[in-house]
Motif scaffolding. Structure first.
Motif, PDB file in Angstrom:
ATOM      1  N   ALA A 164      -6.233  15.934  23.450  1.00 20.08           N
ATOM      2  CA  ALA A 164      -4.871  15.365  22.912  1.00 20.08           C
ATOM      3  C   ALA A 164      -4.302  16.644  21.855  1.00 20.08           C
ATOM      4  O   ALA A 164      -5.060  17.576  21.400  1.00 20.08           O
ATOM      5  CB  ALA A 164      -5.223  14.356  21.994  1.00 20.08           C
ATOM      6  N   TRP A 165      -3.140  16.725  21.863  1.00 19.51           N
ATOM      7  CA  TRP A 165      -2.368  17.780  21.032  1.00 19.51           C
ATOM      8  C   TRP A 165      -1.279  17.263  20.261  1.00 19.51           C
ATOM      9  O   TRP A 165      -0.690  15.904  20.392  1.00 19.51           O
ATOM     10  CB  TRP A 165      -1.974  18.978  21.879  1.00 19.51           C
ATOM     11  CG  TRP A 165      -0.777  18.882  22.512  1.00 19.51           C
ATOM     12  CD1 TRP A 165       0.337  19.039  22.388  1.00 19.51           C
ATOM     13  CD2 TRP A 165      -0.814  18.246  24.020  1.00 19.51           C
ATOM     14  NE1 TRP A 165       1.343  18.770  23.279  1.00 19.51           N
ATOM     15  CE2 TRP A 165       0.626  18.108  24.160  1.00 19.51           C
ATOM     16  CE3 TRP A 165      -1.730  17.776  24.908  1.00 19.51           C
ATOM     17  CZ2 TRP A 165       1.058  17.785  25.650  1.00 19.51           C
ATOM     18  CZ3 TRP A 165      -1.264  17.518  26.138  1.00 19.51           C
ATOM     19  CH2 TRP A 165      -0.030  17.173  26.337  1.00 19.51           C
ATOM     20  N   GLY A 166      -1.219  17.828  19.051  1.00 21.41           N
ATOM     21  CA  GLY A 166       0.164  17.488  18.310  1.00 21.41           C
ATOM     22  C   GLY A 166       0.207  16.312  17.611  1.00 21.41           C
ATOM     23  O   GLY A 166      -0.789  15.621  17.222  1.00 21.41           O
ATOM     24  N   ASP A 167       1.662  15.715  17.487  1.00 16.07           N
ATOM     25  CA  ASP A 167       1.764  14.559  16.616  1.00 16.07           C
ATOM     26  C   ASP A 167       2.535  13.522  17.402  1.00 16.07           C
ATOM     27  O   ASP A 167       3.334  13.724  18.402  1.00 16.07           O
ATOM     28  CB  ASP A 167       2.897  15.056  15.589  1.00 16.07           C
ATOM     29  CG  ASP A 167       2.420  16.031  14.584  1.00 16.07           C
ATOM     30  OD1 ASP A 167       1.029  16.201  14.403  1.00 16.07           O
ATOM     31  OD2 ASP A 167       3.103  16.697  13.963  1.00 16.07           O
ATOM     32  N   ALA A 168       1.891  12.102  17.264  1.00 20.32           N
ATOM     33  CA  ALA A 168       2.457  11.176  17.727  1.00 20.32           C
ATOM     34  C   ALA A 168       3.796  10.739  16.967  1.00 20.32           C
ATOM     35  O   ALA A 168       4.732  10.333  17.637  1.00 20.32           O
ATOM     36  CB  ALA A 168       1.667   9.881  17.644  1.00 20.32           C
ATOM     37  N   GLU A 182       9.226  19.783  27.542  1.00 15.80           N
ATOM     38  CA  GLU A 182       8.332  19.013  28.186  1.00 15.80           C
ATOM     39  C   GLU A 182       7.307  20.364  28.797  1.00 15.80           C
ATOM     40  O   GLU A 182       7.567  21.228  29.274  1.00 15.80           O
ATOM     41  CB  GLU A 182       8.930  18.540  29.527  1.00 15.80           C
ATOM     42  CG  GLU A 182       7.961  17.977  30.739  1.00 15.80           C
ATOM     43  CD  GLU A 182       8.654  17.752  32.002  1.00 15.80           C
ATOM     44  OE1 GLU A 182       8.079  17.452  32.946  1.00 15.80           O
ATOM     45  OE2 GLU A 182       9.853  17.574  31.787  1.00 15.80           O
ATOM     46  N   PRO A 183       6.008  19.892  28.488  1.00 20.58           N
ATOM     47  CA  PRO A 183       4.775  20.792  29.138  1.00 20.58           C
ATOM     48  C   PRO A 183       4.829  20.753  30.437  1.00 20.58           C
ATOM     49  O   PRO A 183       5.276  19.816  31.043  1.00 20.58           O
ATOM     50  CB  PRO A 183       3.563  20.653  28.306  1.00 20.58           C
ATOM     51  CG  PRO A 183       3.931  19.080  28.224  1.00 20.58           C
ATOM     52  CD  PRO A 183       5.268  18.679  27.726  1.00 20.58           C
ATOM     53  N   ALA A 233      -3.849  26.499  26.403  1.00 18.96           N
ATOM     54  CA  ALA A 233      -2.939  27.427  26.726  1.00 18.96           C
ATOM     55  C   ALA A 233      -1.796  27.119  27.539  1.00 18.96           C
ATOM     56  O   ALA A 233      -0.842  27.765  27.406  1.00 18.96           O
ATOM     57  CB  ALA A 233      -3.883  28.653  27.690  1.00 18.96           C
ATOM     58  N   LEU A 234      -2.068  26.038  28.374  1.00 24.33           N
ATOM     59  CA  LEU A 234      -0.842  25.605  29.147  1.00 24.33           C
ATOM     60  C   LEU A 234       0.099  24.942  28.137  1.00 24.33           C
ATOM     61  O   LEU A 234       1.366  24.946  28.325  1.00 24.33           O
ATOM     62  CB  LEU A 234      -1.286  24.321  30.105  1.00 24.33           C
ATOM     63  CG  LEU A 234      -1.830  25.380  31.349  1.00 24.33           C
ATOM     64  CD1 LEU A 234      -2.511  24.197  32.441  1.00 24.33           C
ATOM     65  CD2 LEU A 234      -0.993  25.940  32.389  1.00 24.33           C
ATOM     66  N   VAL A 235      -0.335  24.182  27.015  1.00 20.80           N
ATOM     67  CA  VAL A 235       0.460  23.403  26.007  1.00 20.80           C
ATOM     68  C   VAL A 235       1.119  24.389  25.267  1.00 20.80           C
ATOM     69  O   VAL A 235       2.360  24.172  24.712  1.00 20.80           O
ATOM     70  CB  VAL A 235      -0.490  22.618  25.237  1.00 20.80           C
ATOM     71  CG1 VAL A 235       0.472  22.072  24.168  1.00 20.80           C
ATOM     72  CG2 VAL A 235      -0.855  21.436  26.032  1.00 20.80           C
ATOM     73  N   SER A 236       0.680  25.578  24.908  1.00 22.76           N
ATOM     74  CA  SER A 236       0.827  26.449  24.063  1.00 22.76           C
ATOM     75  C   SER A 236       2.030  27.103  23.999  1.00 22.76           C
ATOM     76  O   SER A 236       2.523  27.494  25.370  1.00 22.76           O
ATOM     77  CB  SER A 236      -0.072  27.674  23.529  1.00 22.76           C
ATOM     78  OG  SER A 236       0.429  28.789  22.860  1.00 22.76           O
ATOM     79  N   GLY A 237       3.273  27.028  23.167  1.00 22.68           N
ATOM     80  CA  GLY A 237       4.511  27.478  23.401  1.00 22.68           C
ATOM     81  C   GLY A 237       5.464  26.457  24.266  1.00 22.68           C
ATOM     82  O   GLY A 237       6.547  27.115  24.318  1.00 22.68           O
ATOM     83  N   SER A 238       5.042  25.358  24.592  1.00 20.63           N
ATOM     84  CA  SER A 238       5.901  24.461  25.358  1.00 20.63           C
ATOM     85  C   SER A 238       7.031  23.830  24.459  1.00 20.63           C
ATOM     86  O   SER A 238       8.159  23.209  25.114  1.00 20.63           O
ATOM     87  CB  SER A 238       4.970  23.395  26.064  1.00 20.63           C
ATOM     88  OG  SER A 238       4.533  22.570  25.255  1.00 20.63           O
ATOM     89  N   GLY A 239       6.773  23.700  23.217  1.00 18.45           N
ATOM     90  CA  GLY A 239       7.680  23.286  22.360  1.00 18.45           C
ATOM     91  C   GLY A 239       7.406  21.515  22.447  1.00 18.45           C
ATOM     92  O   GLY A 239       8.153  20.630  21.739  1.00 18.45           O
ATOM     93  N   SER A 240       6.342  20.924  22.993  1.00 16.96           N
ATOM     94  CA  SER A 240       6.211  19.518  22.959  1.00 16.96           C
ATOM     95  C   SER A 240       5.583  19.051  21.529  1.00 16.96           C
ATOM     96  O   SER A 240       4.614  20.105  21.067  1.00 16.96           O
ATOM     97  CB  SER A 240       4.913  19.573  24.033  1.00 16.96           C
ATOM     98  OG  SER A 240       4.406  18.260  23.807  1.00 16.96           O
TER      99      SER A 240
END
Length: 447
Positions: A52-56, A331-332, A27-34
Motif C-alpha cells: 500500500a502507498w500514499g493517502d486514501a 495513474e501508476p 520504484a514503479l509507483v515512485s514519480g507516478s503522481g498517484s
C-alpha cells in the motif's frame, strides 16, 4: 448519512512481501503522481502479500491501509456476471433467453438481445458511456435507450466490442428476475455468502468511512475527481468497492464455487461464440488468455478518480488486484505492478520473463502495419470480425525499425491461434498485446 464499519479479524491480513518485491513495487509507483493505492496478491485464494502507498484521503489526511475501500470500476463486471450465473443455476433464466423475456418496456434492439451476447460483449450494442459527459448525471433508462436508438454497431455474434451497455442492462435483468435492487442482491447473494469483510456496492450519497477519495491529476494540478451520481456509482457495469482484505476471500469463494455449483461457475470462463465459428476470448466479465500454457484471466476498470487492474495466473495460482485513487496523469502503471508482484512471488510465472521467439512472416506483416500509430491495419490483413466492428486496430504507439516487436507465446483456439507480442519502444517503454490469427493468417482479435 453514515453507517457502521465491520470488524475484520487480524489473521486475514496478507503477510509482508519480500523486501526485493516491495522495492520493485515502490520504484514503479515512485514519480507516478498517484495519491494512493494498493496492490494485493492471493495464492490459490489465500493471502500472499500486500503493498500500500500514499493517502486514501487528504483532508483530513488518512493513509491507505488494507481496509481502505477503492472503487474498482469495470472489474465489477465479473461480479455482475457471477450474479447472472446464479440466476441461471436457479432456473430463473437461460443464456439464450432474450432480455425482453424478463425486462419489460424495452425498445426492440434491447429486447431481442440474448443474455449470452450481453455477457460476452458480442451484442453489437453501442456504449452508453460514449454519450456521458457528466458522471454526476443520473443513470436512466432513457439515457441507454438514446444510446441504442440508431441500432447496433454489428449484428449479434458477428463481432466483439466492449460496451458498458451490455452489463448495465444485465443489472436490470438481475433486478427484474430477483425482485431485489442490484445493490441489495450483491450484498445478500454475493458478498455475504462469499464472506467478504468490507466489499460492497458503492453509494456516493452515503458517508462510507473506509472509502478512498478519488483524485484527478492533470499536468501539475491535483484536484478531487468529479463525484459520480449515486446510482451511477453502483451501476452494474462496474459499481463496487473492494479493499485489500476482501481480495483473498473473494478469490477463494470463486475458486471453491461457494456462490454456485462448479458446473455453473465454469461458465464464467467460457468464451463467447462468433458466427464465424471462432471464439471471442471474453467470459462473464473477464478476458480469457493463456500464459506459459496455463489460464490467465484479467480485466481493467476506471471511473472518475479510480483505476484498477486484476490478473489471475492459473499456473502459479497468483491472483492480483491493483487499484489507485488517481486518474489521468496520476495513474501508476497498474499492469506493471500486477505483473511485478506476481513475478516476485512466483518467479518465472508471468509473460514478463518469457524470452522472445523468432520473428515469422506474420510478425513481419504486423511490424510493417504498425509503423504509424495513427494507421489502422489494412483490410487485407483483417478477418470479418474486426471489419464488422469498424476495423479500428491501431495500437497506441508507433513501431519503428529499431524497436523490439516480437512474439513471446502462442496458443491454439477454435479456428485459429492467439499470439502474445512484446514491444519495447522509446525510453524502454514496453507492453504486450494479444493478436488472434485465423487459419488463413487474418487478424480476428487484437487487444
Amino acid at each position: 448519512m453514515s453507517e457502521p464499519q465491520p470488524d475484520v479479524a487480524g489473521d486475514g491480513s496478507p503477510p509482508p512481501l519480500p523486501e526485493t518485491v516491495a522495492e520493485t513495487l515502490g520504484a514503479l509507483v515512485s514519480g507516478s503522481g498517484s495519491v494512493g493505492g494498493v496492490v494485493v496478491a492471493a495464492r490459490h485464494g489465500e493471502p500472499a502479500g500486500v503493498f500500500a502507498w500514499g493517502d486514501a484521503r487528504r483532508s483530513p489526511r488518512r493513509p491507505v491501509t488494507p481496509e481502505t475501500l477503492f472503487h474498482i470500476g469495470s472489474n465489477g463486471k465479473f461480479v455482475t456476471g457471477l450474479a447472472v450465473l446464479q440466476l441461471l443455476q436457479a432456473g430463473r433464466i437461460a443464456l439464450n433467453d432474450r432480455l425482453g423475456a424478463h425486462v419489460t418496456g424495452l425498445p426492440p434492439v434491447l429486447a431481442r438481445t440474448s443474455i449470452a451476447n450481453l455477457l460476452h460483449q458480442t451484442s453489437g450494442l453501442p456504449d452508453y458511456l460514449d454519450q456521458v459527459e457528466d458522471w454526476s448525471e443520473p443513470v436512466s433508462r432513457r439515457m441507454v435507450f438514446d444510446a441504442v436508438s440508431e441500432g447496433r454497431d454489428f449484428e449479434p455474434g458477428e463481432s466483439w466490442a466492449y460496451s458498458n451497455t451490455n452489463y448495465l442492462v444485465l443489472g436490470w435483468l438481475i433486478e427484474a428476475v430477483s425482485g431485489m435492487t442490484y445493490a441489495d442482491y450483491l450484498r445478500e447473494r454475493v458478498f455475504a455468502p462469499a464472506g467478504l469483510p468490507f466489499a460492497r456496492p458503492d453509494a456516493t450519497a452515503t458517508d462510507i468511512a473506509a472509502r478512498a477519495q478519488g483524485f484527478t491529476l492533470s499536468g501539475d494540478k491535483l484536484s478531487k475527481a468529479d463525484q459520480m451520481e449515486d446510482e451511477m456509482s453502483r451501476a452494474a457495469d462496474g459499481g463496487v468497492l473492494f479493499s485489500a482484505l476482501d481480495w483473498a476471500p473473494w478469490c477463494k469463494a470463486v475458486a471453491a464455487s461457494t456462490l454456485m455449483s462448479p458446473e455453473t461457475a465454469a461458465l464464467a470462463w467460457q468464451p463467447g461464440s462468433l458466427r464465424t465459428g471462432r471464439a471471442a476470448p471474453y467470459g462473464a466479465g473477464v478476458f480469457l488468455e493463456r500464459c506459459r500454457g496455463q489460464s490467465l484471466y484479467h480485466h481493467t476498470g476506471a471511473v472518475p478518480g479510480f483505476v484498477s487492474q486484476t490478473m489471475a495466473f492459473g499456473g502459479s495460482g497468483i491472483q492480483v488486484l491493483a487499484v489507485c485513487n488517481t486518474d489521468e496523469d496520476g495513474e501508476p502503471p497498474l499492469e506493471d505492478l500486477a505483473l511485478a508482484i506476481a513475478e516476485g512471488l512466483a518467479p518465472g510465472s508471468t509473460y514478463l520473463t518469457q524470452p522472445v521467439m523468432a520473428e515469422d512472416a506474420r510478425t513481419a506483416r504486423l511490424r510493417r502495419a504498425f509503423r504509424r500509430a495513427d494507421a489502422d491495419l489494412p483490410d487485407s490483413l483483417l478477418a470479418s470480425e474486426i471489419i464488422a466492428a469498424g476495423g479500428e486496430t491501431a495500437p497506441s504507439w508507433g513501431v519503428r525499425p529499431e524497436h523490439v516487436f516480437a512474439p513471446v507465446e502462442q496458443w491454439s483456439v477454435t479456428g485459429g491461434e492467439m499470439v502474445r507480442y512484446r514491444w519495447i519502444g522509446d525510453d524502454e517503454e514496453q507492453g504486450h498485446i494479444v493478436v488472434g490469427w485465423t487459419e488463413n493468417d487474418e487478424v480476428f482479435w487484437i487487444y
